[in-house]
Motif scaffolding. Structure first.
Motif, PDB file in Angstrom:
ATOM      1  N   ALA A  64      -2.726  -0.598   1.135  1.00 26.24           N
ATOM      2  CA  ALA A  64      -2.294   0.760   1.468  1.00 26.24           C
ATOM      3  C   ALA A  64      -1.058   0.748   2.366  1.00 26.24           C
ATOM      4  O   ALA A  64      -0.224   1.657   2.299  1.00 26.24           O
ATOM      5  CB  ALA A  64      -3.435   1.510   2.153  1.00 26.24           C
ATOM      6  N   ALA A  65      -0.933  -0.274   3.186  1.00 25.46           N
ATOM      7  CA  ALA A  65       0.209  -0.351   4.107  1.00 25.46           C
ATOM      8  C   ALA A  65       1.394  -1.108   3.518  1.00 25.46           C
ATOM      9  O   ALA A  65       2.495  -1.067   4.078  1.00 25.46           O
ATOM     10  CB  ALA A  65      -0.226  -1.035   5.403  1.00 25.46           C
ATOM     11  N   ASP A  66       1.163  -1.792   2.407  1.00 23.76           N
ATOM     12  CA  ASP A  66       2.169  -2.706   1.858  1.00 23.76           C
ATOM     13  C   ASP A  66       3.067  -1.998   0.844  1.00 23.76           C
ATOM     14  O   ASP A  66       2.941  -2.182  -0.360  1.00 23.76           O
ATOM     15  CB  ASP A  66       1.474  -3.904   1.214  1.00 23.76           C
ATOM     16  N   LYS A  67       3.994  -1.199   1.347  1.00 21.74           N
ATOM     17  CA  LYS A  67       4.872  -0.434   0.462  1.00 21.74           C
ATOM     18  C   LYS A  67       5.943  -1.301  -0.195  1.00 21.74           C
ATOM     19  O   LYS A  67       6.478  -0.954  -1.242  1.00 21.74           O
ATOM     20  CB  LYS A  67       5.553   0.701   1.249  1.00 21.74           C
ATOM     21  N   ASP A  68       6.249  -2.438   0.428  1.00 24.83           N
ATOM     22  CA  ASP A  68       7.317  -3.300  -0.087  1.00 24.83           C
ATOM     23  C   ASP A  68       6.795  -4.472  -0.909  1.00 24.83           C
ATOM     24  O   ASP A  68       7.573  -5.313  -1.366  1.00 24.83           O
ATOM     25  CB  ASP A  68       8.171  -3.843   1.069  1.00 24.83           C
ATOM     26  N   GLY A  69       5.493  -4.555  -1.075  1.00 24.37           N
ATOM     27  CA  GLY A  69       4.930  -5.634  -1.876  1.00 24.37           C
ATOM     28  C   GLY A  69       5.100  -7.010  -1.268  1.00 24.37           C
ATOM     29  O   GLY A  69       5.348  -7.983  -1.972  1.00 24.37           O
ATOM     30  N   CYS A  70       4.942  -7.113   0.045  1.00 18.77           N
ATOM     31  CA  CYS A  70       5.133  -8.411   0.699  1.00 18.77           C
ATOM     32  C   CYS A  70       3.882  -9.280   0.628  1.00 18.77           C
ATOM     33  O   CYS A  70       3.925 -10.450   1.008  1.00 18.77           O
ATOM     34  CB  CYS A  70       5.579  -8.228   2.143  1.00 18.77           C
ATOM     35  N   THR A  71       2.759  -8.718   0.170  1.00 19.40           N
ATOM     36  CA  THR A  71       1.537  -9.503  -0.006  1.00 19.40           C
ATOM     37  C   THR A  71       1.048  -9.341  -1.444  1.00 19.40           C
ATOM     38  O   THR A  71       1.527  -8.477  -2.184  1.00 19.40           O
ATOM     39  CB  THR A  71       0.418  -9.037   0.941  1.00 19.40           C
ATOM     40  N   ASP A  72       0.062 -10.152  -1.820  1.00 18.21           N
ATOM     41  CA  ASP A  72      -0.552 -10.010  -3.143  1.00 18.21           C
ATOM     42  C   ASP A  72      -1.948  -9.393  -3.005  1.00 18.21           C
ATOM     43  O   ASP A  72      -2.883  -9.773  -3.706  1.00 18.21           O
ATOM     44  CB  ASP A  72      -0.619 -11.360  -3.864  1.00 18.21           C
ATOM     45  N   ALA A  73      -2.054  -8.432  -2.095  1.00 10.83           N
ATOM     46  CA  ALA A  73      -3.349  -7.808  -1.828  1.00 10.83           C
ATOM     47  C   ALA A  73      -3.959  -7.183  -3.079  1.00 10.83           C
ATOM     48  O   ALA A  73      -5.179  -7.239  -3.270  1.00 10.83           O
ATOM     49  CB  ALA A  73      -3.196  -6.747  -0.732  1.00 10.83           C
ATOM     50  N   SER A  74      -3.142  -6.608  -3.950  1.00 13.23           N
ATOM     51  CA  SER A  74      -3.676  -5.983  -5.165  1.00 13.23           C
ATOM     52  C   SER A  74      -4.333  -7.026  -6.063  1.00 13.23           C
ATOM     53  O   SER A  74      -5.404  -6.784  -6.640  1.00 13.23           O
ATOM     54  CB  SER A  74      -2.558  -5.258  -5.925  1.00 13.23           C
ATOM     55  N   ASP A  75      -3.719  -8.196  -6.170  1.00 14.28           N
ATOM     56  CA  ASP A  75      -4.298  -9.273  -6.985  1.00 14.28           C
ATOM     57  C   ASP A  75      -5.602  -9.785  -6.372  1.00 14.28           C
ATOM     58  O   ASP A  75      -6.557 -10.087  -7.096  1.00 14.28           O
ATOM     59  CB  ASP A  75      -3.312 -10.435  -7.116  1.00 14.28           C
ATOM     60  N   ARG A  76      -5.627  -9.884  -5.061  1.00 13.56           N
ATOM     61  CA  ARG A  76      -6.848 -10.361  -4.402  1.00 13.56           C
ATOM     62  C   ARG A  76      -7.995  -9.370  -4.596  1.00 13.56           C
ATOM     63  O   ARG A  76      -9.143  -9.782  -4.821  1.00 13.56           O
ATOM     64  CB  ARG A  76      -6.583 -10.584  -2.908  1.00 13.56           C
ATOM     65  N   LEU A  77      -7.682  -8.082  -4.509  1.00 11.26           N
ATOM     66  CA  LEU A  77      -8.705  -7.067  -4.760  1.00 11.26           C
ATOM     67  C   LEU A  77      -9.221  -7.141  -6.187  1.00 11.26           C
ATOM     68  O   LEU A  77     -10.420  -7.056  -6.441  1.00 11.26           O
ATOM     69  CB  LEU A  77      -8.128  -5.673  -4.485  1.00 11.26           C
ATOM     70  N   ALA A  78      -8.292  -7.290  -7.116  1.00 11.26           N
ATOM     71  CA  ALA A  78      -8.679  -7.378  -8.530  1.00 11.26           C
ATOM     72  C   ALA A  78      -9.578  -8.585  -8.765  1.00 11.26           C
ATOM     73  O   ALA A  78     -10.571  -8.511  -9.501  1.00 11.26           O
ATOM     74  CB  ALA A  78      -7.430  -7.452  -9.410  1.00 11.26           C
ATOM     75  N   ALA A  79      -9.257  -9.702  -8.132  1.00 13.95           N
ATOM     76  CA  ALA A  79     -10.069 -10.909  -8.291  1.00 13.95           C
ATOM     77  C   ALA A  79     -11.475 -10.698  -7.730  1.00 13.95           C
ATOM     78  O   ALA A  79     -12.472 -11.129  -8.333  1.00 13.95           O
ATOM     79  CB  ALA A  79      -9.395 -12.093  -7.599  1.00 13.95           C
TER      80      ALA A  79
END
Length: 260
Positions: free
Chosen positions: A180-195
């Protein structure tokens, strides 16, 4: 330290290339940094740039030496966290932890203090102290609803530590907060959530390409079969013509006549 104009321009051009390439091509950035270092090794900004280029290419001993040189020249503590992280890269997490307790940390600005906290937590994890790493990351900055430049990475590091500790539900929550805080895509949080949710991404483009390749192979196979059939028919025709010729030779051998 001031440089002659021409030399200063040459150094500046190389430093610009370091900044431009360090993310996409760190090895090339490192090469430009070495050129700048040969030209102006007594300039603090050059030593700092050379340090970051070496750090980006995992040459941690070299990076640490350059950061120390820059700090001696300027007296600034701004590089303290990355110097501590170099100690981690050299397999010396206990030194990184010792640096986290030095008075220099109190002189850092808020961003620097958060960065130091991330390094210290990483050092704890290096030493197998996962619960201590989690506690290290718990801070007012982590609990704050205010989104700052460091917020995505801080939340992500916390989620990752929770996951390593087996606290999957909490990890999922914090990966979501990091996203939610990562507007610039500096982490792969979306991939980790999906996993964590068992979602498997399918490369649609790759599947289409594979289908096209299979179709092309099938067409090529049909073409080869057809070409084989044509060649077989031609061979049969040639064989029949040869047989007819032989029969004609036998029929005309007694009188030398040729049948019409």
């Amino acid at each position: 330290m001031s440089l002659p104009k021409t030399l200063a321009e040459d150094v500046a051009r190389n430093l610009v290339m370091v900044a431009r390439l360090i993310d996409e091509d760190p090895e090339e950035a490192y090469a430009y940094a070495r050129i700048a270092l040969r030209l102006a090794s007594r300039v603090a900004a050059v030593r700092e740039a050379a340090g970051f280029a070496a750090y980006a290419t995992q040459k941690y001993a070299e990076a640490l030496a350059e950061f120390r040189a820059s700090r001696r020249m300027t007296g600034s503590v701004d590089l303290w966290p990355v110097m501590a992280d170099c100690e981690r890269g050299l397999g010396r997490p206990e030194r990184a932890m010792a640096m986290a307790g030095e008075p220099e940390v109190q002189k850092l600005d808020k961003a620097g203090q958060v960065e130091m906290r991330l390094v210290a937590a990483g050092a704890r994890r290096d030493m197998g102290q996962i619960d201590a790493a989690i506690v290290t990351l718990q801070s007012p900055e982590l609990a704050s609803n205010s989104v700052q430049p460091w917020t995505p990475r801080l939340r992500y590091a916390y989620a990752d530590a929770l996951l390593e500790a087996g606290r999957e539900d909490e990890a999922r929550e914090w990966f979501g907060k990091a996203l939610a805080a990562d507007k610039d895509g500096c982490t792969d949080a979306s991939d980790r959530l999906a996993a964590l949710d068992g979602v498997e991404f399918v490369d649609v483009l790759g599947d289409d390409e594979t289908a096209e390749e299979d179709a092309a192979a099938e067409v090529a196979s049909r073409d080869l079969d057809h070409e084989g059939d044509v060649r077989e028919d031609a061979d049969l025709d040639d064989e029949q013509s040869e047989q007819d010729q032989q029969n004609g030779d036998q029929d005309g051998s007694g009188d030398g006549s040729v049948r019409a």
